[in-house]
Scaffold this motif. Structure first.
Motif, PDB file in Angstrom:
ATOM      1  N   MET A 276       0.835  -1.210   0.000  1.00 57.21           N
ATOM      2  CA  MET A 276       0.000   0.000   0.000  1.00 57.21           C
ATOM      3  C   MET A 276       0.862   1.248   0.000  1.00 57.21           C
ATOM      4  N   ASP A 277       0.199   2.403   0.105  1.00 57.63           N
ATOM      5  CA  ASP A 277       0.931   3.663   0.179  1.00 57.63           C
ATOM      6  C   ASP A 277       1.306   3.951   1.637  1.00 57.63           C
ATOM      7  N   MET A 278       1.761   5.163   1.917  1.00 57.88           N
ATOM      8  CA  MET A 278       2.236   5.449   3.272  1.00 57.88           C
ATOM      9  C   MET A 278       1.288   6.354   4.047  1.00 57.88           C
ATOM     10  N   THR A 279       0.036   6.451   3.601  1.00 53.81           N
ATOM     11  CA  THR A 279      -0.871   7.374   4.276  1.00 53.81           C
ATOM     12  C   THR A 279      -1.449   6.789   5.567  1.00 53.81           C
ATOM     13  N   CYS A 296       3.413  -4.011   3.491  1.00 59.20           N
ATOM     14  CA  CYS A 296       4.533  -3.580   2.647  1.00 59.20           C
ATOM     15  C   CYS A 296       4.205  -2.220   2.050  1.00 59.20           C
ATOM     16  N   VAL A 297       5.235  -1.455   1.823  1.00 60.05           N
ATOM     17  CA  VAL A 297       5.034  -0.169   1.151  1.00 60.05           C
ATOM     18  C   VAL A 297       5.430  -0.347  -0.313  1.00 60.05           C
ATOM     19  N   ASP A 298       4.504  -0.050  -1.197  1.00 60.20           N
ATOM     20  CA  ASP A 298       4.792  -0.159  -2.623  1.00 60.20           C
ATOM     21  C   ASP A 298       5.921   0.802  -2.994  1.00 60.20           C
ATOM     22  N   PRO A 299       7.002   0.305  -3.592  1.00 63.08           N
ATOM     23  CA  PRO A 299       8.098   1.198  -3.996  1.00 63.08           C
ATOM     24  C   PRO A 299       7.597   2.362  -4.838  1.00 63.08           C
ATOM     25  N   TYR A 300       6.604   2.103  -5.638  1.00 63.02           N
ATOM     26  CA  TYR A 300       6.028   3.143  -6.488  1.00 63.02           C
ATOM     27  C   TYR A 300       5.711   4.403  -5.685  1.00 63.02           C
ATOM     28  N   HIS A 301       5.128   4.200  -4.508  1.00 63.13           N
ATOM     29  CA  HIS A 301       4.700   5.356  -3.717  1.00 63.13           C
ATOM     30  C   HIS A 301       5.882   6.111  -3.123  1.00 63.13           C
ATOM     31  N   VAL A 302       6.950   5.393  -2.796  1.00 61.44           N
ATOM     32  CA  VAL A 302       8.131   6.052  -2.250  1.00 61.44           C
ATOM     33  C   VAL A 302       8.739   6.951  -3.329  1.00 61.44           C
ATOM     34  N   VAL A 303       8.860   6.405  -4.532  1.00 62.43           N
ATOM     35  CA  VAL A 303       9.434   7.177  -5.633  1.00 62.43           C
ATOM     36  C   VAL A 303       8.538   8.375  -5.961  1.00 62.43           C
ATOM     37  N   GLN A 304       7.231   8.136  -5.887  1.00 59.46           N
ATOM     38  CA  GLN A 304       6.297   9.223  -6.169  1.00 59.46           C
ATOM     39  C   GLN A 304       6.480  10.378  -5.178  1.00 59.46           C
ATOM     40  N   LEU A 305       6.670  10.043  -3.899  1.00 67.84           N
ATOM     41  CA  LEU A 305       6.898  11.091  -2.893  1.00 67.84           C
ATOM     42  C   LEU A 305       8.196  11.845  -3.169  1.00 67.84           C
ATOM     43  N   ALA A 306       9.225  11.112  -3.607  1.00 65.94           N
ATOM     44  CA  ALA A 306      10.501  11.758  -3.927  1.00 65.94           C
ATOM     45  C   ALA A 306      10.317  12.721  -5.093  1.00 65.94           C
ATOM     46  N   ASN A 307       9.534  12.312  -6.076  1.00 64.87           N
ATOM     47  CA  ASN A 307       9.261  13.196  -7.207  1.00 64.87           C
ATOM     48  C   ASN A 307       8.527  14.454  -6.765  1.00 64.87           C
ATOM     49  N   GLN A 308       7.589  14.265  -5.843  1.00 65.39           N
ATOM     50  CA  GLN A 308       6.846  15.427  -5.350  1.00 65.39           C
ATOM     51  C   GLN A 308       7.778  16.392  -4.626  1.00 65.39           C
ATOM     52  N   ALA A 309       8.709  15.836  -3.825  1.00 67.63           N
ATOM     53  CA  ALA A 309       9.651  16.685  -3.098  1.00 67.63           C
ATOM     54  C   ALA A 309      10.521  17.463  -4.070  1.00 67.63           C
TER      55      ALA A 309
END
Ligand SMILES: [Zn+2]
Length: 448
Positions: A276-279, A296-309
Motif C-alpha cells: 500500500m501507500d504510506m498514508t 509492505c510499502v509499494d516502492p512506487y509510492h516512495v518514488v512518487q513522494l521523492a518526485n513530489q519533493a
C-alpha cells in the motif's frame, strides 16, 4: 437459399428463427420468433407455460452491424407471471435482461472499452458514453468471476484519483495473478474495510435453535418422541454443501462460551502480504482484519513522494528566479520540469541536455535531483536485501543532512515506513501497480 435462412445464418442468434427480413433506408430489420414455447422469467430461472398476455409492440435490439447497415432484431414478446418477480416480459436467450442490445453487441462494446479511447468507441459504434457504461456494467455483472476473491495471498491496495483529485477509486490487486480483483469508490480505511467485508461476509443470521429436549413440544397434543433425534450433521460453521452458514450445531469438542477464531476460516486469514501507500488508512484496516499479513510499502509510492519533493524544490527555485526578475532564466527553467521527473534513460536528447545544464549549474535543484535519483536507486532490480538495507541507511542520513525541507520531510516519512519498504523488497513486491493498475487508470481517466 431463402433470405430468411441466409439471415438466420448471418445473425447467428441462439434460440430463434428468422421470420422476415426488411430493408429500410438506414438499417436492416430482422424479425425473429423464439423457438422455445415456455416463458422464462428474466430475473430468475423460473419458467412456465402460462402466458399472461402479449406485448402490444415488438421489442427491438441492436445487433452487430452488417457491413454499412445497422442491424435490428425485432421480436414480439409475451409476458409471464413469476411468483417471485411478478408480471414481467419474458427473457430472450440472445440478450441480457433489460438490454437494448444483443449479447454479441454488448461483448464487442465491453471488449473495445478496455482497448480504445472514448471517442473512438463512440464514433465506431455510434452509441453514447452513458449507454456504453450501462453495457459494460451488465457484462461485468454477468461475467465477473465469483472465485476472484478466493486464494488471495499477496495483494496491493491502492487508490487512484481523477477529476483533479476530486474522485477516488480504491483498487485491490492480486500480485500473484497480476489482476485487479476488487474496486470501489472512495479511499482510505473505509474503502479497505468494505473490501474485507466482502472478502469475509458476515454469516447469515442463524435460524432459531430447535426446541431443547427438556421443553414441551410446541403442540401440546403431539407425542413427545421417546428418543430426541440426533442432529444429522455436526458442523459448527458454514460454508458446507448441506448446511447453510450459521445453521450448524456447535460441535461437542468446544467448551461452552469458547469462540472459534474467525480468522481460521476467513479468506483474510490467508493473506501473507498487503502492499500500500504510506498514508496509513489502508494499514489501519489491514491490521484490524488481517493481523497476520505483512504490511509492505509499494516502492512506487516512495518514488512518487521523492518526485513530489523534487517538484517542490524546483517550483520554489523558479519562483525565486521570477521574483529576481531574471526573465530569461525563469523561462529556460520552466521547461525543466519533465527533464527532472522523467527517468534519465527515457529523456530525449534535448531534455538530457537541459538536465546536464541544471546539474552543471549546481544549486538546490541539482542537489534535489540527485537525492530523488538516490531514492529511486534503492529499488533498482538485482539488489539484495542487505544491499538495500545499507543503501537505505545511507539515504536516510543523506536526507537528514540535505537542508532541503521537502527532502528532510521525505526522509522522516521513509524512516517511519522503513520496515514496510524492506518487506516489499524481501517479498519482491514491485511491479504490481505499474502492470495491473495503470491500464485501468487509463480507462477510468478516459471515462472521466
Ligand atoms: Zn422470477
Amino acid at each position: 437459399m431463402r433470405v430468411t435462412t441466409a439471415f438466420s445464418r448471418l445473425v447467428r442468434l441462439p434460440g430463434v428463427w428468422v421470420k422476415k427480413v426488411r430493408f429500410e433506408p438506414d438499417r436492416v430489420i430482422v424479425e425473429v420468433g423464439l423457438r422455445r414455447k415456455k416463458l422464462v422469467c428474466p430475473e430468475c430461472s423460473y419458467s412456465t407455460w402460462a402466458r399472461k398476455d402479449k406485448r402490444p409492440a415488438d421489442s427491438v435490439w441492436r445487433h452487430l452491424d452488417l457491413g454499412v447497415w445497422a442491424l435490428e432484431i425485432h421480436c414480439r414478446r409475451r409476458r409471464l407471471w413469476c411468483p417471485v418477480h411478478g408480471a414481467l416480459t419474458e427473457a430472450v436467450p440472445f440478450a441480457r435482461a433489460g438490454a437494448e442490445f444483443t449479447r454479441d453487441f454488448e461483448w464487442l462494446v465491453a471488449w473495445l472499452a478496455a482497448k480504445v479511447d472514448k471517442t473512438t468507441l463512440q464514433r465506431m459504434l455510434r452509441i453514447d458514453w452513458r449507454t456504453i457504461g450501462r453495457i459494460v456494467k451488465r457484462v461485468c455483472d454477468e461475467e465477473l468471476d465469483p472465485g476472484r476473491l478466493d486464494g488471495l495471498f499477496e495483494i496491493g491496495i491502492d487508490e487512484v484519483s481523477w477529476k483533479r483529485q476530486h474522485k477516488y477509486l480504491t483498487l485491490v490487486v492480486d500480485h500473484l495473478r497480476r489482476q485487479v480483483v476488487w474496486g470501489c469508490e472512495g479511499a482510505g480505511a473505509a474503502a479497505a474495510d468494505r473490501f474485507f467485508a466482502e472478502l469475509d461476509p458476515e454469516p447469515a443470521s442463524p435460524s432459531p435453535a430447535p426446541n431443547p429436549p427438556d421443553q414441551p413440544p410446541p403442540y401440546p397434543d403431539a407425542k413427545r418422541p421417546a428418543v430426541w433425534p440426533e442432529p444429522a450433521i455436526m458442523v459448527p460453521f458454514g460454508p458446507c454443501p448441506t448446511v447453510p452458514a450459521g445453521h450448524g450445531i456447535p460441535g461437542g469438542w468446544l467448551e461452552l462460551g469458547v469462540e472459534l477464531e474467525p480468522g481460521m476460516f476467513a479468506r483474510a486469514g490467508l493473506l501473507d502480504a498487503v502492499s500500500m501507500d504510506m498514508t496509513g488508512g489502508y494499514a489501519k484496516s489491514v491490521r484490524e482484519h488481517a493481523r497476520q499479513a505483512t504490511i509492505c510499502v509499494d516502492p512506487y509510492h516512495v518514488v512518487q513522494l521523492a518526485n513530489q519533493a523534487l517538484d517542490e524544490v524546483r517550483r520554489d527555485y523558479w519562483n525565486e528566479l521570477r521574483r529576481a526578475d531574471d526573465q530569461q532564466a525563469a523561462k529556460r527553467f520552466k521547461d525543466a520540469r519533465w527533464c527532472l521527473l522523467k527517468r534519465p534513460e527515457k529523456l530525449t536528447d534535448e531534455q538530457a541536455a537541459t538536465l546536464a545544464r541544471i546539474k552543471a549549474a549546481g544549486g538546490e535543484v541539482s542537489r534535489a535531483y540527485t537525492l530523488k535519483e538516490a531514492v529511486r536507486g534503492i529499488f533498482e532490480p538485482g539488489l539484495s536485501l542487505e544491499d538495500v538495507e545499507i543503501l537505505l541507511k545511507r539515504l536516510l542520513s543523506r536526507l537528514a543532512r540535505c537542508r532541503l525541507k521537502p527532502f528532510i520531510r521525505l526522509g522522516k516519512t521513509i524512516r517511519k515506513h522503513r520496515d514496510g519498504i524492506l518487506a516489499a523488497i524481501r517479498l519482491g513486491i514491485n511491479q504490481g501497480r505499474t502492470e495491473a493498475i495503470n491500464n485501468k487508470v487509463r480507462l477510468i481517466r478516459s471515462c472521466g
